[in-house]
Design an enzyme around this catalytic site. Structure first.
Site, PDB file in Angstrom:
ATOM      1  N   GLU A  55       0.836  -1.199   0.000  1.00 31.12           N
ATOM      2  CA  GLU A  55       0.000   0.000   0.000  1.00 31.12           C
ATOM      3  C   GLU A  55       0.873   1.253   0.000  1.00 31.12           C
ATOM      4  O   GLU A  55       0.562   2.239  -0.687  1.00 31.12           O
ATOM      5  CB  GLU A  55      -0.902   0.018   1.246  1.00 31.12           C
ATOM      6  N   CYS A  90      -0.613   0.095   7.617  1.00 27.75           N
ATOM      7  CA  CYS A  90      -0.989   0.526   6.263  1.00 27.75           C
ATOM      8  C   CYS A  90      -2.429   1.044   6.240  1.00 27.75           C
ATOM      9  O   CYS A  90      -2.772   1.897   5.426  1.00 27.75           O
ATOM     10  CB  CYS A  90      -0.849  -0.626   5.286  1.00 27.75           C
ATOM     11  N   ASP A 206      24.642 -37.498  -3.254  1.00 26.04           N
ATOM     12  CA  ASP A 206      24.657 -36.431  -4.273  1.00 26.04           C
ATOM     13  C   ASP A 206      25.495 -35.221  -3.879  1.00 26.04           C
ATOM     14  O   ASP A 206      25.815 -34.399  -4.732  1.00 26.04           O
ATOM     15  CB  ASP A 206      23.223 -35.912  -4.535  1.00 26.04           C
ATOM     16  N   GLY A 309       9.268 -40.720   2.610  1.00 31.52           N
ATOM     17  CA  GLY A 309       8.267 -41.653   3.150  1.00 31.52           C
ATOM     18  C   GLY A 309       7.912 -41.310   4.591  1.00 31.52           C
ATOM     19  O   GLY A 309       6.744 -41.312   4.974  1.00 31.52           O
ATOM     20  N   SER A 310       8.938 -40.979   5.387  1.00 31.65           N
ATOM     21  CA  SER A 310       8.670 -40.649   6.795  1.00 31.65           C
ATOM     22  C   SER A 310       7.807 -39.391   6.904  1.00 31.65           C
ATOM     23  O   SER A 310       6.920 -39.307   7.749  1.00 31.65           O
ATOM     24  CB  SER A 310       9.980 -40.440   7.557  1.00 31.65           C
TER      25      SER A 310
HETATM   26  N1  LIG Z   1      14.950 -38.078  -7.791  1.00 34.69           N
HETATM   27  C1  LIG Z   1      14.837 -37.236  -6.803  1.00 34.69           C
HETATM   28  O1  LIG Z   1      13.963 -36.346  -6.791  1.00 34.69           O
HETATM   29  C2  LIG Z   1      15.801 -37.317  -5.646  1.00 34.69           C
HETATM   30  C3  LIG Z   1      15.884 -36.231  -4.753  1.00 34.69           C
HETATM   31  C4  LIG Z   1      16.772 -36.352  -3.688  1.00 34.69           C
HETATM   32  C5  LIG Z   1      17.504 -37.522  -3.532  1.00 34.69           C
HETATM   33  N2  LIG Z   1      17.394 -38.511  -4.437  1.00 34.69           N
HETATM   34  C6  LIG Z   1      18.167 -39.752  -4.295  1.00 34.69           C
HETATM   35  O2  LIG Z   1      17.802 -40.387  -3.098  1.00 34.69           O
HETATM   36  C7  LIG Z   1      18.855 -41.202  -2.685  1.00 34.69           C
HETATM   37  C8  LIG Z   1      19.037 -41.097  -1.184  1.00 34.69           C
HETATM   38  O3  LIG Z   1      17.887 -41.608  -0.574  1.00 34.69           O
HETATM   39  P1  LIG Z   1      17.794 -41.809   0.972  1.00 34.69           P
HETATM   40  O4  LIG Z   1      16.411 -42.267   1.230  1.00 34.69           O
HETATM   41  O5  LIG Z   1      18.939 -42.639   1.420  1.00 34.69           O
HETATM   42  O6  LIG Z   1      18.109 -40.339   1.530  1.00 34.69           O
HETATM   43  P2  LIG Z   1      17.291 -39.270   2.348  1.00 34.69           P
HETATM   44  O7  LIG Z   1      15.850 -39.589   2.347  1.00 34.69           O
HETATM   45  O8  LIG Z   1      17.706 -37.957   1.809  1.00 34.69           O
HETATM   46  O9  LIG Z   1      17.887 -39.433   3.790  1.00 34.69           O
HETATM   47  C9  LIG Z   1      17.491 -40.535   4.520  1.00 34.69           C
HETATM   48  C10 LIG Z   1      18.128 -40.557   5.863  1.00 34.69           C
HETATM   49  O10 LIG Z   1      17.579 -39.546   6.686  1.00 34.69           O
HETATM   50  C11 LIG Z   1      17.772 -39.947   8.021  1.00 34.69           C
HETATM   51  N3  LIG Z   1      16.637 -39.685   8.899  1.00 34.69           N
HETATM   52  C12 LIG Z   1      16.695 -39.088  10.095  1.00 34.69           C
HETATM   53  N4  LIG Z   1      15.517 -39.018  10.676  1.00 34.69           N
HETATM   54  C13 LIG Z   1      14.663 -39.607   9.840  1.00 34.69           C
HETATM   55  C14 LIG Z   1      13.303 -39.849   9.917  1.00 34.69           C
HETATM   56  N5  LIG Z   1      12.550 -39.457  10.953  1.00 34.69           N
HETATM   57  N6  LIG Z   1      12.755 -40.495   8.912  1.00 34.69           N
HETATM   58  C15 LIG Z   1      13.494 -40.878   7.835  1.00 34.69           C
HETATM   59  N7  LIG Z   1      14.800 -40.660   7.702  1.00 34.69           N
HETATM   60  C16 LIG Z   1      15.383 -40.037   8.717  1.00 34.69           C
HETATM   61  C17 LIG Z   1      18.003 -41.433   7.985  1.00 34.69           C
HETATM   62  O11 LIG Z   1      19.355 -41.580   8.367  1.00 34.69           O
HETATM   63  P3  LIG Z   1      19.695 -42.331   9.726  1.00 34.69           P
HETATM   64  O12 LIG Z   1      19.538 -43.755   9.414  1.00 34.69           O
HETATM   65  O13 LIG Z   1      21.087 -41.868   9.960  1.00 34.69           O
HETATM   66  O14 LIG Z   1      18.738 -41.895  10.768  1.00 34.69           O
HETATM   67  C18 LIG Z   1      17.854 -41.826   6.560  1.00 34.69           C
HETATM   68  O15 LIG Z   1      18.766 -42.818   6.157  1.00 34.69           O
HETATM   69  C19 LIG Z   1      20.087 -40.757  -3.444  1.00 34.69           C
HETATM   70  O16 LIG Z   1      20.408 -41.752  -4.375  1.00 34.69           O
HETATM   71  C20 LIG Z   1      19.642 -39.515  -4.156  1.00 34.69           C
HETATM   72  O17 LIG Z   1      20.263 -39.416  -5.410  1.00 34.69           O
HETATM   73  C21 LIG Z   1      16.556 -38.445  -5.469  1.00 34.69           C
END
Ligand SMILES: NC(=O)c1ccc[n+]([C@@H]2O[C@H](COP(=O)([O-])OP(=O)(O)OC[C@H]3O[C@@H](n4cnc5c(N)ncnc54)[C@H](OP(=O)(O)O)[C@@H]3O)[C@@H](O)[C@H]2O)c1
Length: 374
Positions: A55, A90, A206, A309-310
């Site tokens: 405004e 405003c 990554d 997923g979480s």
């Molecule tokens: N295509 C796409 O859009 C895209 C985007 C991003 C990443 N990516 C790919 O995804 C892959 C990695 O996947 P990711 O699942 O391992 O990685 P992420 O989802 O980025 O990280 C997962 C980690 O987060 C930690 N975490 C802590 N608290 C959590 C909770 N409450 N719930 C869930 N996780 C928790 C866990 O580690 P702790 O076990 O240490 O607790 C778990 O292993 C890579 O290959 C990457 O290239 C793809």
């Protein structure tokens, strides 16, 4: 109640508000148009926090044009404020200007102040209308509305996937599944967010910078990491301070208090927050609440299938922003790591919000059914 001219003027005010897309956070994006004798005599949009609201910009614009505002109609995309925040109210400025009519797209979503700005204008004898193009206005400020009404940011989970739902090969390769146009579009969504969040798995595979690069922006979103055991390498690119202008430290949410690791990360400029859940991982709901308390309106998630997923399981994801490439990855990591269901009734439900083609890929936006404050 609203004429075609009213609609056209508010459309213009919304377009102005959108010019503040990367600018105004944690304040809302707001536009204002002043019309007199069928002509635009002033317009403006909200500047970075602490500077002019829309405004005031519009009134200054009219003054710069040498036009008398008295008797004009002011179109604003959000109820004018009535309280002293970082700037004076405003609503008072509009009263002093002598406008005869104010049309607002929506009331202020903050329940503590909602309606008071409009009342102040009415008390001054101004003809006040509210609700024109309200849906569009709420959508433009979906994060601000979410934070004001729920105390939570609007959580948008971005995924780049193949047509069969693959987001990474089993060896972690995911660059690049979608084309350049989709990736650039993804940067525009990063830019409008207050913060970008990822998980330790993605950092490991990554090593992303989590900066906005493909679009021009005056500020970089805050970066946030979920890392239960503080395993992030100290040379991770997302911890680097030289890759943009970062006023705020990287936030690292973890589940253990490890003083040495914490000190090492703090020496890198990060802030460490310990929020464990019963499974020794990060308590995601409380993390989202904490981000809301810190003024995060839109939270943009770019994580792997585990954290995605979480977030879905804990009811933390409001919107899915999915880019689908017309290729198949076969046996690959999916979008969301979710447990098997025993009934379709238990499937997390979304509804389509927007579908369009971006370059060679499809962009799908779906919103959680219960979440949509727009
Ligand atoms: N295509 C796409 O859009 C895209 C985007 C991003 C990443 N990516 C790919 O995804 C892959 C990695 O996947 P990711 O699942 O391992 O990685 P992420 O989802 O980025 O990280 C997962 C980690 O987060 C930690 N975490 C802590 N608290 C959590 C909770 N409450 N719930 C869930 N996780 C928790 C866990 O580690 P702790 O076990 O240490 O607790 C778990 O292993 C890579 O290959 C990457 O290239 C793809």
């Amino acid at each position: 109640m609203f004429s075609e001219n009213d609609h056209a003027a508010m459309q213009r005010a919304l377009a102005l508000a959108a010019q503040g897309m990367y600018l105004t956070t944690p304040n809302p994006r707001v536009g204002c148009v002043l019309i007199k004798g069928g002509q635009i005599i002033g317009e403006g949009y909200t500047q970075p926090a602490g500077q002019d609201h829309a405004e005031i910009q519009a009134l200054k614009d009219a003054a710069a044009r040498g036009v008398d505002v008295s008797g004009a109609t002011a179109y604003v995309t959000l109820e004018p404020c009535s309280h002293f925040g970082r700037t004076p109210p405003c609503a008072d400025a509009l009263v002093r200007s002598g406008v005869a009519r104010v049309v607002a797209a929506m009331e202020d979503p903050n329940p503590a102040v909602s309606g008071r700005g409009l009342q102040r204008l009415r008390d001054a004898g101004i003809d006040v209308r509210c609700g024109l193009l309200e849906k569009e206005a709420r959508d433009l400020n979906i994060g601000f509305v979410s934070r004001m009404t729920r105390g939570l940011p609007w959580v948008r989970v971005k995924v780049a996937a193949s047509l069969d739902g693959g987001t990474a090969l089993h060896d972690g390769t995911s660059q690049w599944i979608t084309g350049q146009a989709a990736r650039d579009d993804g940067h525009a969504w990063r830019a409008r967010a207050c913060a970008i969040l990822t998980g330790i798995g993605t950092v490991r595979d990554d090593d992303p910078q989590l900066t906005v690069r493909a679009v021009s922006t005056p500020r970089q979103p805050q970066r946030v990491l979920v890392d239960s055991r503080l395993e992030v390498p100290l040379d991770a690119r997302m911890l680097a301070r030289d890759s943009g202008d970062f006023a705020k430290p990287v936030l690292v949410f973890c589940a253990i208090d490890a003083p040495e690791r914490r000190a090492a990360l703090e020496a890198r400029g990060a802030e460490v927050i310990v929020l464990p859940n019963a499974r020794g991982k990060v308590e995601l709901r409380q993390m989202i609440e904490e981000l809301g308390r810190r003024g995060i309106n839109e939270l943009h998630v770019e994580a792997g299938f585990k954290l995605n997923g979480s977030l879905i399981r804990e009811g933390c994801a409001d919107e899915l922003l999915v880019y689908l490439a017309p290729r198949l990855l076969g046996d690959a990591q999916g979008m969301f790591h979710l447990p098997p269901l025993s009934s379709l009734r238990d499937a997390p439900a979304f509804r389509w919000h927007d579908v369009r083609q971006i370059g060679d890929d499809l962009r799908l936006i779906a919103r959680r059914q219960q979440a949509d404050p727009a």
